[in-house]
Each structure stands twice: as structure tokens, then as C-alpha cells.
Write a protein that holds these residues in place. Structure first.
Motif, mmCIF file in Angstrom:
data_model
loop_
_atom_site.group_PDB
_atom_site.id
_atom_site.type_symbol
_atom_site.label_atom_id
_atom_site.label_comp_id
_atom_site.label_asym_id
_atom_site.label_seq_id
_atom_site.Cartn_x
_atom_site.Cartn_y
_atom_site.Cartn_z
ATOM 1 N N ASN A 12 0.691 -1.187 0.080
ATOM 2 C CA ASN A 12 -0.038 0.029 -0.112
ATOM 3 C C ASN A 12 0.791 1.320 -0.038
ATOM 4 O O ASN A 12 2.076 1.222 0.271
ATOM 5 C CB ASN A 12 -0.954 -0.229 1.276
ATOM 6 N N THR A 13 0.282 2.446 -0.316
ATOM 7 C CA THR A 13 0.889 3.600 -0.443
ATOM 8 C C THR A 13 1.776 3.904 0.890
ATOM 9 O O THR A 13 2.968 4.324 0.698
ATOM 10 C CB THR A 13 0.114 4.704 -0.531
ATOM 11 N N VAL A 14 1.179 3.917 2.031
ATOM 12 C CA VAL A 14 2.116 4.335 3.244
ATOM 13 C C VAL A 14 3.264 3.180 3.425
ATOM 14 O O VAL A 14 4.271 3.783 3.830
ATOM 15 C CB VAL A 14 1.072 3.966 4.495
ATOM 16 N N ARG A 15 3.240 1.973 3.035
ATOM 17 C CA ARG A 15 4.228 0.958 3.201
ATOM 18 C C ARG A 15 5.171 1.316 2.048
ATOM 19 O O ARG A 15 6.651 1.305 2.372
ATOM 20 C CB ARG A 15 3.602 -0.602 3.065
ATOM 21 N N LEU A 16 5.013 1.883 1.081
ATOM 22 C CA LEU A 16 5.834 2.076 -0.200
ATOM 23 C C LEU A 16 6.799 3.236 0.301
ATOM 24 O O LEU A 16 7.788 3.462 0.051
ATOM 25 C CB LEU A 16 5.189 2.389 -1.550
ATOM 26 N N PHE A 17 6.170 4.257 1.055
ATOM 27 C CA PHE A 17 6.702 5.512 1.416
ATOM 28 C C PHE A 17 7.695 5.177 2.682
ATOM 29 O O PHE A 17 8.947 5.807 2.920
ATOM 30 C CB PHE A 17 5.967 6.490 1.892
ATOM 31 N N GLU A 18 7.416 4.040 3.395
ATOM 32 C CA GLU A 18 8.288 3.605 4.379
ATOM 33 C C GLU A 18 9.403 2.997 3.702
ATOM 34 O O GLU A 18 10.514 3.288 4.342
ATOM 35 C CB GLU A 18 7.464 2.699 5.315
ATOM 36 N N LEU A 19 9.428 2.114 2.790
ATOM 37 C CA LEU A 19 10.373 1.715 2.099
ATOM 38 C C LEU A 19 11.494 2.701 1.384
ATOM 39 O O LEU A 19 12.642 2.474 1.171
ATOM 40 C CB LEU A 19 9.863 0.626 0.854
ATOM 41 N N PHE A 20 10.869 3.554 0.912
ATOM 42 C CA PHE A 20 11.558 4.860 0.478
ATOM 43 C C PHE A 20 12.534 5.405 1.650
ATOM 44 O O PHE A 20 13.811 5.745 1.475
ATOM 45 C CB PHE A 20 10.878 6.079 -0.228
ATOM 46 N N GLN A 21 11.881 5.582 2.735
ATOM 47 C CA GLN A 21 12.465 6.267 3.887
ATOM 48 C C GLN A 21 13.551 5.334 4.370
ATOM 49 O O GLN A 21 14.847 5.602 4.628
ATOM 50 C CB GLN A 21 11.498 6.435 5.028
ATOM 51 N N ALA A 22 13.731 4.004 4.257
ATOM 52 C CA ALA A 22 14.507 2.983 4.552
ATOM 53 C C ALA A 22 15.575 2.702 3.369
ATOM 54 O O ALA A 22 16.225 1.927 3.412
ATOM 55 C CB ALA A 22 13.890 1.712 4.954
ATOM 56 N N GLU A 23 15.659 3.546 2.317
ATOM 57 C CA GLU A 23 16.237 3.497 1.087
ATOM 58 C C GLU A 23 16.122 1.964 0.581
ATOM 59 O O GLU A 23 17.234 1.271 0.210
ATOM 60 C CB GLU A 23 17.622 3.916 1.394
ATOM 61 N N GLN A 24 15.081 1.271 0.579
ATOM 62 C CA GLN A 24 14.965 0.144 0.250
ATOM 63 C C GLN A 24 14.125 -0.060 -1.277
ATOM 64 O O GLN A 24 13.535 -1.271 -1.658
ATOM 65 C CB GLN A 24 14.314 -0.895 1.332
ATOM 66 N N LEU A 25 13.806 1.041 -1.689
ATOM 67 C CA LEU A 25 13.076 1.125 -2.785
ATOM 68 C C LEU A 25 13.867 2.184 -3.864
ATOM 69 O O LEU A 25 14.091 3.317 -3.336
ATOM 70 C CB LEU A 25 11.559 1.405 -2.539
ATOM 71 N N ASN A 26 13.698 2.035 -5.055
ATOM 72 C CA ASN A 26 14.147 2.933 -6.017
ATOM 73 C C ASN A 26 13.082 3.774 -6.673
ATOM 74 O O ASN A 26 13.303 5.082 -6.945
ATOM 75 C CB ASN A 26 14.974 2.138 -7.193
ATOM 76 N N ALA A 27 11.991 3.311 -7.065
ATOM 77 C CA ALA A 27 10.877 4.011 -7.721
ATOM 78 C C ALA A 27 9.558 3.257 -7.312
ATOM 79 O O ALA A 27 9.526 2.082 -6.975
ATOM 80 C CB ALA A 27 11.252 4.014 -9.365
ATOM 81 N N ALA A 28 8.377 3.964 -7.733
ATOM 82 C CA ALA A 28 7.309 3.391 -7.011
ATOM 83 C C ALA A 28 6.010 3.788 -8.136
ATOM 84 O O ALA A 28 6.151 4.941 -7.844
ATOM 85 C CB ALA A 28 6.866 3.223 -5.663
ATOM 86 N N PHE A 29 4.962 3.076 -8.663
ATOM 87 C CA PHE A 29 3.916 3.629 -9.130
ATOM 88 C C PHE A 29 2.942 3.843 -7.935
ATOM 89 O O PHE A 29 2.390 2.930 -7.360
ATOM 90 C CB PHE A 29 3.454 2.835 -10.138
ATOM 91 N N ILE A 30 2.598 5.159 -7.702
ATOM 92 C CA ILE A 30 1.996 5.236 -6.411
ATOM 93 C C ILE A 30 0.810 6.345 -6.657
ATOM 94 O O ILE A 30 0.918 7.114 -7.736
ATOM 95 C CB ILE A 30 2.627 5.836 -5.146
ATOM 96 N N ARG A 31 -0.184 6.481 -5.802
ATOM 97 C CA ARG A 31 -1.333 7.465 -5.891
ATOM 98 C C ARG A 31 -1.190 8.319 -4.769
ATOM 99 O O ARG A 31 -1.935 8.254 -3.582
ATOM 100 C CB ARG A 31 -2.865 7.082 -5.848
ATOM 101 N N PRO A 32 -0.191 9.244 -4.928
ATOM 102 C CA PRO A 32 -0.030 10.096 -3.473
ATOM 103 C C PRO A 32 -1.053 11.262 -3.394
ATOM 104 O O PRO A 32 -1.434 11.851 -4.472
ATOM 105 C CB PRO A 32 1.515 10.555 -3.825
ATOM 106 N N ALA A 33 -1.072 11.585 -2.047
ATOM 107 C CA ALA A 33 -1.459 12.899 -1.718
ATOM 108 C C ALA A 33 -0.971 14.000 -1.931
ATOM 109 O O ALA A 33 0.343 13.841 -2.090
ATOM 110 C CB ALA A 33 -2.238 12.892 -0.317
ATOM 111 N N PRO A 34 -1.448 15.156 -1.946
ATOM 112 C CA PRO A 34 -0.627 16.538 -2.453
ATOM 113 C C PRO A 34 0.343 16.540 -1.250
ATOM 114 O O PRO A 34 0.159 16.401 0.034
ATOM 115 C CB PRO A 34 -1.701 17.660 -2.193
ATOM 116 N N GLY A 35 1.485 16.640 -1.758
ATOM 117 C CA GLY A 35 2.838 16.844 -0.761
ATOM 118 C C GLY A 35 3.117 15.701 -0.192
ATOM 119 O O GLY A 35 4.137 15.810 0.593
ATOM 120 N N GLU A 36 2.753 14.498 -0.312
ATOM 121 C CA GLU A 36 3.248 13.225 0.388
ATOM 122 C C GLU A 36 4.323 12.737 -0.212
ATOM 123 O O GLU A 36 5.321 11.911 0.604
ATOM 124 C CB GLU A 36 1.900 12.317 0.000
#
Length: 302
Positions: free
Chosen positions: A129-153
Motif C-alpha cells: 500500500n501507499t504508506v508502506r511504499l513510502f516507508e520503504l523509500f525512507q529505509a532506502e529499500q526502494l528505487n521507484a514506485a507507481f503510487i497515488r500520492p496525496a498532495p505533498g506526500e
């Protein structure tokens, strides 16, 4: 000891002649002879018998010839690997996507384009899910993702808006509205809704609820499903209706009917979120592939 000494030695050993070796290397003969003498001094052994009309390898030279070829071949391979890594043709890339994104042909097509263009990059796909994907970005375990982000997310991450997808009403096949060609949001005011939970991705949830409120009612959410595919499954059981991105109709679930929304409909935005400056070459290459596909599709619609 330098690699060029091995290259000079190899040229003389294969040509068996200083002048021909110098011509092959694009240098004059006296400097080549001097470099070979320096090389022999570093090795601590005579490598060539100097003959009236050429040279012959000594026993030490014969042995060094085998190793010199291996050393130069490995050095060329190492340089080639480094250059390929710099171009994004080597390594690992981790690409995330939400469950609804996996059903959209643009997303699957972009990943296929990348696989064809960079077959030697190891591709790791992560659905969350979107929240988990952003957590993976923060942990530098993800390079890119197809996401439906909220404004500023997306914060400091790079974000490439891709499209705003039509949304459909998902109805049980025997629902009273399933026979209609289109369904107005106002007709859903008394329905029981099954929605993707806001805590897993607020943009999609807020767009659906906002559209219902604009139509004059607050949706009665009876059930929540952790994945978009689960939402469709629950609709098929007859527990309620839902509003989903149009790409979900590719999930051909028995007992579910999809109908377009009559009037102003909510739209589900999709973006490619990725690390920006300083990102690995493989990430930059993937962003370029997605951007090229987006430009082709937009040109086709023009």
C-alpha cells in the motif's frame, strides 16, 4: 607496473618484431624498445631474445604471455562492467506499486519496456500500500514506485505525474443499478460502501469521499479491504458497492459489474515516485523509460 606495459609486451610477443608492434600500437619504435626494457627490469627477467630480424620469447616471456592475455582481458572486462553500471545497464533496481497500479496497462507496459531495454539489471517488484511504499523509500529499500500520492506526500522525492484515471462503480452483478448503462453518484446515497482504507493511502479514499460529498451525501462505509483486489472480491459477495479505478475492470471477477459514473466523476491520479538527484544509474534509466512511454502515449492522443 602499468597495464600499458602488458599491452606493449603483448604486441611485441604477437608480432615478433619491434617495428611491426610499434606500428600496431601507433607509436614509434625507439620508445617501444625503451618501454620493454623498463618492463623487463620491473619483471626481473629478460622476456625477448633480440634477433637480427625480429625477436623470440624467452622461457620467462612465454610464461608471461599466458598471464598477460588474462590480465588484459580481465582489465577490459572490469572497465566495461564499470561503464555499463554508469549507464544503468548493471545492478539491481527495486520498483514498488500499489495493488491497483498493477492492473493498469501503462504500469505493466513501462516495466516491460525497461526489462527489454536493460535485461541484465536484476528487477525486484514490490507490491504494497501507499504508506508502506513510502516507508520503504525512507529505509532506502526502494528505487521507484507507481503510487497515488496525496498532495505533498512525496516530500523530497521526485514525482512524475502520469495520468488521472477514470473511476467506475463496482456493483454486484444482480444489483438494481447493474442494468443501467451509467450510474449517477446521487443514486449511491443509500448504498453500503466497501472502500480501500484511508490509513493505507489517503489520496484515493479522499477523492472518492469528496466526490460523494459533492453529490450531496457522505458514503456509508460498512467494510474496508486492505487491497483493491480484496475490495472487488467483497463486492462480488454482495456485501456492498465500491468506486474503483477503471483499470480494476481487468480483474474479471465473477459476480461484479462495472459501470461508468454519470456526470462529474472522481479521478484517480497515478505518479511515478522516485529518488531524485544522486540516484543510482539504474533508477535514472527507469525514470527515462517511463518518461519516454508517457511521451509516446501523450503524442498518440494528440
Amino acid at each position: 607496473m602499468e597495464l600499458r606495459h602488458f599491452r606493449y609486451f603483448l604486441a611485441v610477443a604477437e608480432e615478433r618484431h619491434f617495428t611491426r608492434a610499434a606500428q600496431r600500437l601507433g607509436i614509434s619504435q625507439p620508445p617501444l624498445s625503451q618501454q620493454i626494457r623498463q618492463f623487463e627490469a620491473e619483471v626481473g627477467a629478460v622476456l625477448f631474445h633480440r634477433l637480427p630480424h625480429g625477436v623470440a620469447l624467452t622461457e620467462a616471456g612465454e610464461r608471461l604471455l599466458q598471464d598477460a592475455r588474462t590480465i588484459l582481458r580481465d582489465a577490459d572486462k572490469a572497465l566495461d562492467n564499470a561503464r555499463r553500471a554508469a549507464r544503468g545497464e548493471w545492478g539491481v533496481i527495486r520498483i514498488g506499486f500499489t495493488s491497483s497500479a498493477s492492473f493498469h496497462p501503462f504500469v505493466t507496459g513501462a516495466i516491460r519496456d525497461y526489462r527489454l531495454a536493460y535485461p541484465e539489471v536484476r528487477l525486484e517488484l514490490i507490491e504494497a500500500n501507499t504508506v508502506r511504499l513510502f516507508e520503504l523509500f525512507q529505509a532506502e529499500q526502494l528505487n521507484a514506485a507507481f503510487i497515488r500520492p496525496a498532495p505533498g506526500e512525496s516530500g523530497a522525492l521526485g514525482e512524475m505525474p502520469l495520468f488521472r484515471e477514470e473511476m467506475l462503480v463496482a456493483l454486484p452483478a444482480d444489483h438494481r443499478l447493474a442494468a443501467q448503462p451509467r450510474v449517477a453518484l446521487t443514486e449511491l446515497a443509500d448504498e453500503t460502501f466497501i472502500l480501500y482504507p484511508r490509513r493505507n493511502g489517503r489520496a484515493l479514499y479522499d477523492d472518492i469521499v469528496g466526490a460523494c460529498q459533492a453529490a450531496g451525501f457522505n458514503p456509508h462505509v460498512e467494510q474496508e479491504a486492505p487491497q483493491m483486489a480484496s475490495t472487488i472480491t467483497l463486492v462480488a459477495t454482495g456485501l456492498g458497492i465500491s468506486i474503483v479505478p477503471a483499470s480494476m475492470k481487468h480483474l474479471a471477477a465473477r459476480g461484479v459489474t462495472y459501470r461508468p459514473i454519470d456526470g462529474e466523476e472522481p479521478r484517480a491520479a497515478m505518479s511515478l515516485v522516485h529518488f531524485g538527484g544522486g540516484s543510482p544509474a539504474a533508477t535514472r534509466a527507469f525514470v527515462g523509460i517511463v518518461e519516454a512511454r508517457l511521451e509516446r502515449e501523450q503524442a498518440g492522443k494528440a
